[in-house]
Design an enzyme around this catalytic site. Structure first.
Site, mmCIF file in Angstrom:
data_model
loop_
_atom_site.group_PDB
_atom_site.id
_atom_site.type_symbol
_atom_site.label_atom_id
_atom_site.label_comp_id
_atom_site.label_asym_id
_atom_site.label_seq_id
_atom_site.Cartn_x
_atom_site.Cartn_y
_atom_site.Cartn_z
ATOM 1 N N HIS A 268 37.515 -39.775 -47.021
ATOM 2 C CA HIS A 268 37.423 -40.266 -48.371
ATOM 3 C C HIS A 268 39.515 -41.829 -48.045
ATOM 4 C CE1 HIS A 268 39.115 -40.683 -52.472
ATOM 5 N NE2 HIS A 268 37.579 -41.109 -52.909
ATOM 6 N N ASP B 107 40.310 -30.712 -46.715
ATOM 7 C CA ASP B 107 40.482 -31.851 -48.108
ATOM 8 C C ASP B 107 39.356 -30.941 -48.914
ATOM 9 O OD1 ASP B 107 39.667 -33.180 -50.410
ATOM 10 O OD2 ASP B 107 39.300 -35.331 -49.114
ATOM 11 N N GLN C 134 36.284 -31.846 -52.608
ATOM 12 C CA GLN C 134 34.446 -31.227 -52.921
ATOM 13 C C GLN C 134 34.144 -29.814 -52.641
ATOM 14 O OE1 GLN C 134 32.444 -33.195 -55.171
ATOM 15 N NE2 GLN C 134 33.614 -35.782 -54.658
ATOM 16 N N LYS D 154 37.931 -32.588 -60.791
ATOM 17 C CA LYS D 154 37.037 -32.629 -59.847
ATOM 18 C C LYS D 154 36.048 -30.781 -60.395
ATOM 19 C CE LYS D 154 36.845 -35.395 -56.856
ATOM 20 N NZ LYS D 154 36.513 -36.734 -56.647
ATOM 21 N N CYS E 228 34.953 -44.597 -52.044
ATOM 22 C CA CYS E 228 36.148 -44.880 -50.496
ATOM 23 C C CYS E 228 36.201 -44.325 -50.268
ATOM 24 C CB CYS E 228 36.822 -43.906 -52.147
ATOM 25 S SG CYS E 228 37.246 -44.438 -53.893
#
Ligand SMILES: Cc1ncc(COP(=O)(O)O)c(C=O)c1O
Length: 408
Positions: A123, A202, A205, A228, A366
């Protein structure tokens, strides 16, 4: 154990989300999740009953709100199986967490010519902060290529590691492809090459789609974002190994992060307070705590299983539609489906789906370098959450048939 998307179990949880009225087919959870009543109520309740600024007041409201705020730090640590709540830094979002690492750790410990390895599917939040460092101090970014199926080329990764490699930063689950990357293996490969290499995952998600165990993962930094995680916007999390955080200078200066201030010299608090300058997102932290309680009550394994069922069900149905190309077709995949049609542009299709009450995302998500890799300008992305169900998939498929009739 949750098995069927259409079971009562899921209907029960869907009803916890006031926004998901009849006819709303929200398939953009990878962008931001909808909020359960428990989160909305926790935030309202705080503001109606005991809200005050934290860490400062000697009065009841301030003390109680401070206790509630700090309790969420422990909740986040337990949720991610972090060794200590003192390693949990509250940020504005994932983006700010990565910028914090780049500007505080990176600017202090990296020098010109040092190399960092990212992936082609990052991202922008895990690309641009490092590019700023390229401009500021002359570090070099190398990228692990993405293979045709949307998986990482781990053979090439091996060849990218050098004596100049200082950091490996990898998205755990790709927001654009749904690919679940072998983060543990990538970390172990880096550490085997040189134990001093710092690894950043990261988890924007991955923290949402299943259980995360930081101690098992073995990374040095992990980031995720509250909105999220079925929580509010304006709150994110940086987890860092305590010794690393302790060696890092402040990212921002201001109130609440200092021990003592004079015009000659200022001393700073220990982490995590050192990195939380100014009044934080108090109400949002409380909302995040409620979201974590809510998710823990359901079980992250259950959510992962539910989303996997939906993914299989959706893929079976979507494969029947002519002219679709899917991106991210590897075995390890979360409930995120990315595709394009050869009969119309993604944004035109998304607009027709919108008229059917089917809310998907279209565009580059993104991840412009990833789109360039596939030679496309964007995809349609349908992503599931714990509240998604078979009706959403049916509406998506019907909407695509309608779009096909209108646009093909
Ligand atoms: C994988 C990934 N990383 C980073 C981000 C950035 O999150 P935020 O905008 O909350 O900082 C997102 C959000 O789309 C994401 O999916």
């Amino acid at each position: 154990m949750l098995k069927l998307a259409s079971s009562n179990y899921i209907l029960e949880y869907r009803a916890d989300f006031p926004i998901l009225r009849d006819g709303v087919h929200y398939l953009d959870t990878a962008s931001s999740a909808q909020k359960p009543r428990a989160v909305i109520d926790a935030m309202t309740d705080l503001m109606e009953t005991q809200y005050a600024n934290i860490h400062r007041g000697l009065y009841k409201f301030s003390q109680e709100t401070t206790t509630a705020y700090e309790a969420v730090r422990s909740k986040v640590a337990a949720f991610l199986n972090a060794p200590s709540e003192n390693e949990i830094v509250f940020t504005r979002n994932t983006t700010e967490a990565i910028n914090l690492v780049a500007q505080s750790w990176g600017r202090t410990f990296l020098k010109e010519g040092d190399e960092i390895i990212l992936t082609e599917m990052e991202h922008h939040a895990n690309i641009v902060p490092w590019q700023l460092l390229c401009d500021q101090i002359g570090i070099v970014i190398k990228t692990i290529p993405v293979l045709e199926a949307g998986t990482l080329d781990l053979d090439t990764y091996q060849t990218l590691l050098s004596e100049r490699t200082k950091l490996v930063g990898v998205v755990h689950i790709s927001n654009a492809l749904g690919a679940i990357n072998p983060a543990r293996q990538i970390i172990q490969t880096a550490k085997a090459h040189n134990p001093e290499i710092i690894t950043l995952i990261d988890g924007s998600q991955s923290a949402v789609h299943g259980p995360v165990d930081l101690q098992e993962l073995g990374c040095d930094f992990f980031v995720c974002t509250g909105h999220k995680l079925y929580g509010p916007t304006g709150i994110g999390v940086l987890w860092g190994r305590y010794d690393l955080l302790d060696a890092m200078p402040p990212y921002q200066g201001g109130g609440d992060m200092i021990e003592a201030v004079t015009f000659d010299q200022t001393t700073y608090k220990a982490p995590p307070a050192r990195f939380e300058a100014g009044t934080p997102a108090i109400t949002e932290v409380i909302g995040l705590g409620a979201a974590i309680d809510y998710l823990t009550g359901i079980g992250m394994d259950e959510i992962a299983a539910h989303e996997k069922n939906l993914l299989d069900e959706a893929m079976t149905a979507l494969n029947e539609i002519d002219g679709l190309t899917f991106y991210g077709t590897g075995q390890q995949k979360a409930g995120i489906i990315s595709f394009a049609a050869d009969w119309a542009h993604s944004s035109d299709i998304a607009m027709i789906l919108d008229q059917c009450g089917v809310y998907v995302r279209s565009g580059h998500h993104c991840c412009m370098p990833l789109m360039q890799r596939f030679g496309i300008d964007g995809t349609i992305r349908a992503s599931f959450g714990l509240y998604s169900n078979s009706e959403d998939i049916k509406a998506l498929v019907e909407g695509l048939h309608k779009a096909g009739k209108m646009l093909a």
